[in-house]
Design a protein around this motif. Structure first.
Motif, PDB file in Angstrom:
ATOM      1  N   MET A 111      -2.190   5.017   9.131  1.00  0.00           N
ATOM      2  CA  MET A 111      -1.846   3.661   8.596  1.00  0.00           C
ATOM      3  C   MET A 111      -2.796   2.733   8.404  1.00  0.00           C
ATOM      4  O   MET A 111      -2.716   1.936   7.529  1.00  0.00           O
ATOM      5  CB  MET A 111      -0.842   3.181  10.066  1.00  0.00           C
ATOM      6  CG  MET A 111       0.657   3.899   9.981  1.00  0.00           C
ATOM      7  SD  MET A 111       1.507   2.988  11.194  1.00  0.00           S
ATOM      8  CE  MET A 111       0.576   2.976  12.628  1.00  0.00           C
ATOM      9  N   VAL A 112      -3.740   2.799   9.365  1.00  0.00           N
ATOM     10  CA  VAL A 112      -4.929   1.818   9.147  1.00  0.00           C
ATOM     11  C   VAL A 112      -5.742   2.076   7.740  1.00  0.00           C
ATOM     12  O   VAL A 112      -6.178   1.258   7.098  1.00  0.00           O
ATOM     13  CB  VAL A 112      -5.926   1.916  10.346  1.00  0.00           C
ATOM     14  CG1 VAL A 112      -7.244   1.168   9.956  1.00  0.00           C
ATOM     15  CG2 VAL A 112      -5.089   1.348  11.736  1.00  0.00           C
ATOM     16  N   GLN A 113      -5.842   3.490   7.514  1.00  0.00           N
ATOM     17  CA  GLN A 113      -6.627   3.830   6.141  1.00  0.00           C
ATOM     18  C   GLN A 113      -5.565   3.441   5.079  1.00  0.00           C
ATOM     19  O   GLN A 113      -6.391   2.798   3.968  1.00  0.00           O
ATOM     20  CB  GLN A 113      -6.812   5.458   6.209  1.00  0.00           C
ATOM     21  CG  GLN A 113      -7.721   5.892   7.276  1.00  0.00           C
ATOM     22  CD  GLN A 113      -7.888   7.439   7.540  1.00  0.00           C
ATOM     23  OE1 GLN A 113      -6.825   7.970   7.106  1.00  0.00           O
ATOM     24  NE2 GLN A 113      -9.003   7.844   7.891  1.00  0.00           N
ATOM     25  N   ASP A 114      -4.363   3.605   5.010  1.00  0.00           N
ATOM     26  CA  ASP A 114      -3.360   3.102   4.172  1.00  0.00           C
ATOM     27  C   ASP A 114      -3.397   1.589   3.891  1.00  0.00           C
ATOM     28  O   ASP A 114      -3.272   1.090   2.621  1.00  0.00           O
ATOM     29  CB  ASP A 114      -2.184   3.724   4.154  1.00  0.00           C
ATOM     30  CG  ASP A 114      -2.081   5.188   4.054  1.00  0.00           C
ATOM     31  OD1 ASP A 114      -2.927   5.829   3.361  1.00  0.00           O
ATOM     32  OD2 ASP A 114      -1.235   5.749   4.353  1.00  0.00           O
ATOM     33  N   GLU A 115      -3.347   0.987   4.954  1.00  0.00           N
ATOM     34  CA  GLU A 115      -3.535  -0.366   4.808  1.00  0.00           C
ATOM     35  C   GLU A 115      -4.863  -1.093   4.258  1.00  0.00           C
ATOM     36  O   GLU A 115      -4.795  -1.719   3.643  1.00  0.00           O
ATOM     37  CB  GLU A 115      -3.164  -1.001   5.914  1.00  0.00           C
ATOM     38  CG  GLU A 115      -2.920  -2.510   6.198  1.00  0.00           C
ATOM     39  CD  GLU A 115      -1.565  -3.230   5.068  1.00  0.00           C
ATOM     40  OE1 GLU A 115      -2.049  -4.315   4.735  1.00  0.00           O
ATOM     41  OE2 GLU A 115      -0.899  -2.370   4.893  1.00  0.00           O
ATOM     42  N   LEU A 116      -5.800  -0.550   4.762  1.00  0.00           N
ATOM     43  CA  LEU A 116      -7.096  -0.774   4.120  1.00  0.00           C
ATOM     44  C   LEU A 116      -7.055  -0.654   2.690  1.00  0.00           C
ATOM     45  O   LEU A 116      -7.782  -1.794   2.108  1.00  0.00           O
ATOM     46  CB  LEU A 116      -8.293   0.004   4.919  1.00  0.00           C
ATOM     47  CG  LEU A 116      -9.698  -0.381   4.663  1.00  0.00           C
ATOM     48  CD1 LEU A 116      -9.844  -1.786   4.759  1.00  0.00           C
ATOM     49  CD2 LEU A 116     -10.876   0.634   5.060  1.00  0.00           C
ATOM     50  N   VAL A 117      -6.753   0.362   2.135  1.00  0.00           N
ATOM     51  CA  VAL A 117      -6.572   0.574   0.641  1.00  0.00           C
ATOM     52  C   VAL A 117      -5.746  -0.546   0.090  1.00  0.00           C
ATOM     53  O   VAL A 117      -6.390  -1.271  -1.048  1.00  0.00           O
ATOM     54  CB  VAL A 117      -6.102   1.795   0.270  1.00  0.00           C
ATOM     55  CG1 VAL A 117      -5.882   1.926  -1.138  1.00  0.00           C
ATOM     56  CG2 VAL A 117      -6.818   2.988   0.816  1.00  0.00           C
ATOM     57  N   VAL A 118      -4.735  -1.116   0.515  1.00  0.00           N
ATOM     58  CA  VAL A 118      -3.941  -2.177  -0.003  1.00  0.00           C
ATOM     59  C   VAL A 118      -4.716  -3.588   0.235  1.00  0.00           C
ATOM     60  O   VAL A 118      -4.783  -4.226  -0.892  1.00  0.00           O
ATOM     61  CB  VAL A 118      -2.445  -2.185   0.767  1.00  0.00           C
ATOM     62  CG1 VAL A 118      -1.736  -3.422   0.287  1.00  0.00           C
ATOM     63  CG2 VAL A 118      -1.806  -0.904   0.519  1.00  0.00           C
ATOM     64  N   LEU A 119      -5.061  -3.716   1.453  1.00  0.00           N
ATOM     65  CA  LEU A 119      -5.878  -4.897   1.571  1.00  0.00           C
ATOM     66  C   LEU A 119      -7.213  -5.241   0.840  1.00  0.00           C
ATOM     67  O   LEU A 119      -7.559  -6.133   0.400  1.00  0.00           O
ATOM     68  CB  LEU A 119      -6.517  -5.148   3.028  1.00  0.00           C
ATOM     69  CG  LEU A 119      -5.303  -5.397   4.056  1.00  0.00           C
ATOM     70  CD1 LEU A 119      -5.809  -5.413   5.284  1.00  0.00           C
ATOM     71  CD2 LEU A 119      -4.519  -6.671   3.613  1.00  0.00           C
ATOM     72  N   ARG A 120      -7.966  -4.065   0.511  1.00  0.00           N
ATOM     73  CA  ARG A 120      -8.864  -3.889  -0.443  1.00  0.00           C
ATOM     74  C   ARG A 120      -8.522  -4.280  -1.788  1.00  0.00           C
ATOM     75  O   ARG A 120      -9.149  -5.335  -2.707  1.00  0.00           O
ATOM     76  CB  ARG A 120      -9.686  -2.699  -0.589  1.00  0.00           C
ATOM     77  CG  ARG A 120     -11.038  -2.760  -1.103  1.00  0.00           C
ATOM     78  CD  ARG A 120     -11.663  -1.498  -0.886  1.00  0.00           C
ATOM     79  NE  ARG A 120     -12.189  -1.166   0.515  1.00  0.00           N
ATOM     80  CZ  ARG A 120     -13.153  -1.615   1.157  1.00  0.00           C
ATOM     81  NH1 ARG A 120     -14.136  -2.541   0.500  1.00  0.00           N
ATOM     82  NH2 ARG A 120     -13.461  -1.128   2.273  1.00  0.00           N
ATOM     83  N   GLU A 121      -7.377  -4.042  -2.303  1.00  0.00           N
ATOM     84  CA  GLU A 121      -6.733  -4.410  -3.709  1.00  0.00           C
ATOM     85  C   GLU A 121      -6.514  -5.722  -3.626  1.00  0.00           C
ATOM     86  O   GLU A 121      -6.893  -6.528  -4.451  1.00  0.00           O
ATOM     87  CB  GLU A 121      -5.777  -3.374  -4.154  1.00  0.00           C
ATOM     88  CG  GLU A 121      -6.017  -1.945  -4.125  1.00  0.00           C
ATOM     89  CD  GLU A 121      -4.671  -1.072  -4.432  1.00  0.00           C
ATOM     90  OE1 GLU A 121      -3.659  -1.700  -4.283  1.00  0.00           O
ATOM     91  OE2 GLU A 121      -4.960  -0.056  -4.714  1.00  0.00           O
ATOM     92  N   ARG A 122      -5.976  -6.280  -2.689  1.00  0.00           N
ATOM     93  CA  ARG A 122      -5.720  -7.589  -2.528  1.00  0.00           C
ATOM     94  C   ARG A 122      -6.802  -8.466  -2.682  1.00  0.00           C
ATOM     95  O   ARG A 122      -7.101  -9.393  -3.257  1.00  0.00           O
ATOM     96  CB  ARG A 122      -4.884  -7.885  -1.122  1.00  0.00           C
ATOM     97  CG  ARG A 122      -3.293  -7.745  -1.273  1.00  0.00           C
ATOM     98  CD  ARG A 122      -2.546  -8.389  -2.360  1.00  0.00           C
ATOM     99  NE  ARG A 122      -1.072  -7.870  -2.095  1.00  0.00           N
ATOM    100  CZ  ARG A 122      -0.400  -8.741  -1.386  1.00  0.00           C
ATOM    101  NH1 ARG A 122      -0.710  -9.540  -0.614  1.00  0.00           N
ATOM    102  NH2 ARG A 122       0.917  -8.188  -1.201  1.00  0.00           N
ATOM    103  N   ALA A 123      -7.983  -8.101  -1.614  1.00  0.00           N
ATOM    104  CA  ALA A 123      -9.252  -8.939  -1.562  1.00  0.00           C
ATOM    105  C   ALA A 123      -9.847  -8.617  -2.982  1.00  0.00           C
ATOM    106  O   ALA A 123     -10.320 -10.059  -3.528  1.00  0.00           O
ATOM    107  CB  ALA A 123      -9.926  -8.225  -0.654  1.00  0.00           C
TER     108      ALA A 123
END
Length: 227
Positions: A111-123
């Motif tokens: 979950m943390v790995q997947d969310e990190l990918v999404v947040l990186r795209e947002r950032a």
């Protein structure tokens, strides 16, 4: 006979296209956000993952389940010594390695790995502020959904969550998310003035096809029209 056309019942105006109504609703939410100082405003409901409205542009595939997953990942990361800002400041490879060595495992790690990918795209598109908005909204929506009862309004004020929610027909929740301390009275007053128009637009949205993408498992409950 001469007055036949004059006395005839006028035809109803043609219905507006769903996309137009969605845009009007999102625009109304954006205006309310500006008046209240909320960073994001959402409309969710208690029985489906559908996002019915949002004050900021968002992916059509985004639904409540995705935000709930983000909130769970956020909660899992709190149990470690890491922070999202630290991971986003690192390179993708470094961030992945730090998460892998954080002590998380199994579902929590994924979950943390997947969310990190999404947040990186947002950032990448909106900076750390965009990533922060997603996390604050995720926390707020999950807590409001969990506390949904017969309350007309709910306010949450804590170090991680600042939001004000107003119920619509005990089915929908209008959720104002803030990035800092807010005035509940100011929020409530503006919501009350904007609510009739927002409710009208919400009622005008068409039923959702349960088999369509983010609306899967959706159950639409129509609100009674005001007389």
């Amino acid at each position: 006979e001469s007055f036949r056309e004059t006395l005839a019942i006028p035809a109803e105006p043609p219905p507006r296209a769903p996309s137009t109504v969605h845009r009007e609703l999102d625009h109304a939410l954006a205006g309310l956000a500006e008046r209240t100082g909320a960073e994001t405003i959402w409309i969710i409901d208690a029985q489906s993952p559908v996002i019915w409205g949002c004050s900021e542009p968002h992916d059509d595939k985004l639904d409540f389940d995705a935000l709930a997953q983000a909130a769970r990942a956020d909660k899992a990361l709190v149990e470690t010594s890491l922070s999202w800002s630290e991971l986003l400041a690192a390179t993708p490879a470094e961030g992945y390695e730090r998460v892998a060595n954080s002590g998380l495992s199994g579902v929590a790690l994924r979950m943390v790995q997947d969310e990190l990918v999404v947040l990186r795209e947002r950032a990448e598109h909106g900076g750390l502020a965009a990533a922060g908005r997603r996390l604050r909204s995720a926390r707020a929506l999950v807590e409001i959904r969990a506390q949904h009862r017969d309350r007309t309004s709910t306010e949450l004020r804590g170090p991680l969550v600042q939001c004000f929610a107003h119920s619509i027909a005990n089915q929908y929740q209008l959720v104002l998310v803030f990035d800092e301390t807010f005035s509940p009275l100011h929020a409530a007053g503006n919501v009350q003035r904007a609510l009739p128009y927002i409710e009208h637009l919400l009622l005008s949205l068409p039923p959702v096809d349960p088999s369509a993408g983010a609306a899967q498992r959706a159950k639409v409950i129509r609100l009674p029209r005001r007389r």
